[in-house]
Write a protein that holds these residues in place. Sequence first.
Motif, PDB file in Angstrom:
ATOM      1  N   THR A   1       8.862  14.430  -9.354  1.00 51.25           N
ATOM      2  CA  THR A   1      10.286  14.121  -9.295  1.00 51.25           C
ATOM      3  C   THR A   1      10.937  14.284 -10.659  1.00 51.25           C
ATOM      4  N   GLY A   2      10.287  13.752 -11.686  1.00 52.77           N
ATOM      5  CA  GLY A   2      10.821  13.882 -13.038  1.00 52.77           C
ATOM      6  C   GLY A   2      10.897  15.325 -13.494  1.00 52.77           C
ATOM      7  N   ALA A   3       9.872  16.118 -13.163  1.00 49.24           N
ATOM      8  CA  ALA A   3       9.863  17.529 -13.560  1.00 49.24           C
ATOM      9  C   ALA A   3      10.985  18.306 -12.876  1.00 49.24           C
ATOM     10  N   LEU A   4      11.219  18.046 -11.595  1.00 50.93           N
ATOM     11  CA  LEU A   4      12.271  18.761 -10.866  1.00 50.93           C
ATOM     12  C   LEU A   4      13.661  18.369 -11.376  1.00 50.93           C
TER      13      LEU A   4
ATOM     14  N   ARG B   1       1.510   7.607  -6.110  1.00 54.31           N
ATOM     15  CA  ARG B   1       2.854   7.329  -6.634  1.00 54.31           C
ATOM     16  C   ARG B   1       3.053   7.978  -8.003  1.00 54.31           C
ATOM     17  N   ARG B   2       1.986   8.051  -8.769  1.00 54.80           N
ATOM     18  CA  ARG B   2       2.089   8.683 -10.086  1.00 54.80           C
ATOM     19  C   ARG B   2       2.425  10.159  -9.955  1.00 54.80           C
ATOM     20  N   ARG B   3       1.764  10.851  -9.018  1.00 50.90           N
ATOM     21  CA  ARG B   3       2.051  12.273  -8.833  1.00 50.90           C
ATOM     22  C   ARG B   3       3.464  12.490  -8.308  1.00 50.90           C
ATOM     23  N   ILE B   4       3.899  11.643  -7.394  1.00 53.27           N
ATOM     24  CA  ILE B   4       5.260  11.756  -6.861  1.00 53.27           C
ATOM     25  C   ILE B   4       6.282  11.561  -7.975  1.00 53.27           C
TER      26      ILE B   4
ATOM     27  N   THR C   1       0.833  -1.195   0.000  1.00 48.53           N
ATOM     28  CA  THR C   1       0.000   0.000   0.000  1.00 48.53           C
ATOM     29  C   THR C   1       0.870   1.248   0.000  1.00 48.53           C
ATOM     30  N   ASN C   2       0.432   2.268  -0.719  1.00 47.10           N
ATOM     31  CA  ASN C   2       1.147   3.538  -0.738  1.00 47.10           C
ATOM     32  C   ASN C   2       0.887   4.287   0.566  1.00 47.10           C
TER      33      ASN C   2
ATOM     34  N   ALA D   1       3.638  15.319   1.102  1.00 52.08           N
ATOM     35  CA  ALA D   1       3.322  13.925   0.809  1.00 52.08           C
ATOM     36  C   ALA D   1       3.304  13.072   2.069  1.00 52.08           C
ATOM     37  N   ILE D   2       3.991  13.540   3.109  1.00 48.32           N
ATOM     38  CA  ILE D   2       4.058  12.771   4.352  1.00 48.32           C
ATOM     39  C   ILE D   2       2.924  13.141   5.302  1.00 48.32           C
TER      40      ILE D   2
END
Length: 205
Positions: free
Chosen positions: A36-39, A29-32, A22-23, A87-88
């Motif tokens: 991450t990729g954008a940054l 996870r998709r948004r994270i 479970t996330n 996110a936390i």
Amino acid sequence: MVEDEGMSKQQSGPQKHRDPTTNPYRMSRRRITTWTGALIASVVLLVVVAVVLGAIGGDSAESWVAIVLFVAFGVPVAAAAVLGGLAIASWGWVAGTVFGVGWLTLLVVVVNNGFHLLFDGQAVGPVIYDEAIWQVVGVAGLVVGGVLFFVAGWGSGVPMWIGGPAGGVDVSRRKRSGEGDAVVPPSKRKPRTKPKRRSKQQRRR
């Protein structure tokens, strides 16, 4: 039938043991992954811009290279800290902001040591630049922000690692209280289950 209904009600209620796949985060996870990729892409793009500016040269090229490098390694990391905190936990932006301010402050000192654009006693907007004070503020921000991240993870039941997931130490509340093992990402490949062969009697029917 009554026992089956009772068992289904118990299973549908709040479970003590969380599924390890479970996330645990407030963001998907998709948004994270997208953030991450954008940054990371923004860091690479700005570094390329700094290299191009350095190659072009000019009177103010060094100043612009320093500014672009500061933005490249400063802003994405600070933004990642704020987003990671959110996110936390709902108040995790506080930890991210404190960490981000500490990182940006310390990065000013690092960049200035390389390019020598500021001098002690010089005004940076409404603030006076003093290398020793800015170093202390930067390190304090990183330490306090890091501690707040662990506090947020502890309160939200999100696994927080020291030393990384591979061989690290999980200090999350769920692990210590025995409410389940640390959350691990699901395996990419699932083992195939072989179909059961029918018996000879079932085939005849």
